[in-house]
Design a protein around this motif. Sequence first.
Motif, PDB file in Angstrom:
ATOM      1  N   GLY A 189      11.287  -5.774  -5.977  1.00  0.00           N
ATOM      2  CA  GLY A 189       9.852  -5.535  -6.016  1.00  0.00           C
ATOM      3  C   GLY A 189       9.547  -4.054  -5.944  1.00  0.00           C
ATOM      4  O   GLY A 189      10.451  -3.212  -5.848  1.00  0.00           O
ATOM      5  N   LEU A 190       8.278  -3.724  -5.994  1.00  0.00           N
ATOM      6  CA  LEU A 190       7.831  -2.336  -5.928  1.00  0.00           C
ATOM      7  C   LEU A 190       6.651  -2.229  -4.970  1.00  0.00           C
ATOM      8  O   LEU A 190       5.939  -3.208  -4.714  1.00  0.00           O
ATOM      9  N   GLY A 191       6.422  -1.036  -4.462  1.00  0.00           N
ATOM     10  CA  GLY A 191       5.283  -0.786  -3.582  1.00  0.00           C
ATOM     11  C   GLY A 191       4.799   0.638  -3.771  1.00  0.00           C
ATOM     12  O   GLY A 191       5.375   1.409  -4.545  1.00  0.00           O
ATOM     13  N   ARG A 192       3.758   0.984  -3.045  1.00  0.00           N
ATOM     14  CA  ARG A 192       3.187   2.326  -3.156  1.00  0.00           C
ATOM     15  C   ARG A 192       2.678   2.774  -1.790  1.00  0.00           C
ATOM     16  O   ARG A 192       2.012   2.004  -1.093  1.00  0.00           O
ATOM     17  N   TRP A 193       2.998   4.000  -1.426  1.00  0.00           N
ATOM     18  CA  TRP A 193       2.492   4.564  -0.184  1.00  0.00           C
ATOM     19  C   TRP A 193       1.043   4.979  -0.380  1.00  0.00           C
ATOM     20  O   TRP A 193       0.717   5.700  -1.317  1.00  0.00           O
ATOM     21  N   LEU A 194       0.176   4.518   0.525  1.00  0.00           N
ATOM     22  CA  LEU A 194      -1.247   4.847   0.435  1.00  0.00           C
ATOM     23  C   LEU A 194      -1.756   5.279   1.807  1.00  0.00           C
ATOM     24  O   LEU A 194      -1.231   4.876   2.849  1.00  0.00           O
ATOM     25  N   GLN A 195      -2.803   6.086   1.782  1.00  0.00           N
ATOM     26  CA  GLN A 195      -3.438   6.500   3.025  1.00  0.00           C
ATOM     27  C   GLN A 195      -4.053   5.285   3.707  1.00  0.00           C
ATOM     28  O   GLN A 195      -4.578   4.383   3.055  1.00  0.00           O
ATOM     29  N   ALA A 196      -3.974   5.247   5.030  1.00  0.00           N
ATOM     30  CA  ALA A 196      -4.487   4.115   5.801  1.00  0.00           C
ATOM     31  C   ALA A 196      -5.479   4.612   6.853  1.00  0.00           C
ATOM     32  O   ALA A 196      -5.399   5.750   7.321  1.00  0.00           O
TER      33      ALA A 196
END
Length: 308
Positions: A189-196
Amino acid sequence: EGIKLYLPRQHLIEIIKRGKTVINLDATPNILLTMMFPQTQFTNYEVEEYLTVTQVTNSLYTKSNIKARNYANLHKLNNALEVITQNAIFPVLFSHKEFDPKIESNLDNEKVFSVSNQKTRYGHFDYETRAFNGYSLADVLCIVGHYSHPISHLRALAQAVRNSTNRVEKNNPTSVLRPYWYRSQDGSGLGRWLQADPDPLVQELIKQSEYAIYTQAIGRGRAALRSPENPLRVYLLTATPIDSLPVDKLVRLSDITKTKPNKEKFYARRDELNAQRKQTAYRRVWEAIKRLLAEGKKITLDAIEKLS
């Protein structure tokens, strides 16, 4: 600017208080319902939908990102939209209102979406994305750009539900790895780092807001009324991972337009910009030195930095 007040719909609350069973038909119910009404029960009715979802991974394509660098990303998106919609029978495009070429204020504006297919219909986030049947015949549905309800609105909701102005422990990480609901043929799978958001509840509201907006927009295409041979084709032109939204294919924007990055052009532009920055820095430093000399002050790196 004044104070913005969010008032409850008292007549709906009175109905709920009568003690009768209230059925709320909503495919994307707000997660705050269980906090406001602890006895709330959710029932899911699975319905077969026939659609294919293709999502890009280049950029979130926020409103500011689309307008950055003299609307460079808008031109790239228009190239992709042209490929996606050119042979469609009833293409529909959802995005921010200010990029809609059909509204009167944008008729002479070149900084909007542009496709050659005159049958293309346009919808706006948080408007035609709910309770609208006008796009049920769409064969291609594009959702362009990132959208969530304003963070100030979501924080106000969280505070109102907590019914307190006390400080909340904000122990959420400042960034999170959010996965795409996607699996490649090898199972990866794939993911993405995002601001939280540091407030865990606000962060959940952000994710729920995104999910509701995109899911409801896709719902305008009425995929449940399609067939396996003629599915609704959905394109998400944003890299935002949407929780619980299955994705069939993850691509780059250039995969859609079949274009390859021009490395020679990229490096030439890089060298041009670096030369411009060097000249600007040189001019500012020299102006600072001349000013220090004119004022009879000692020339030091700190003095030059403050003036340049």
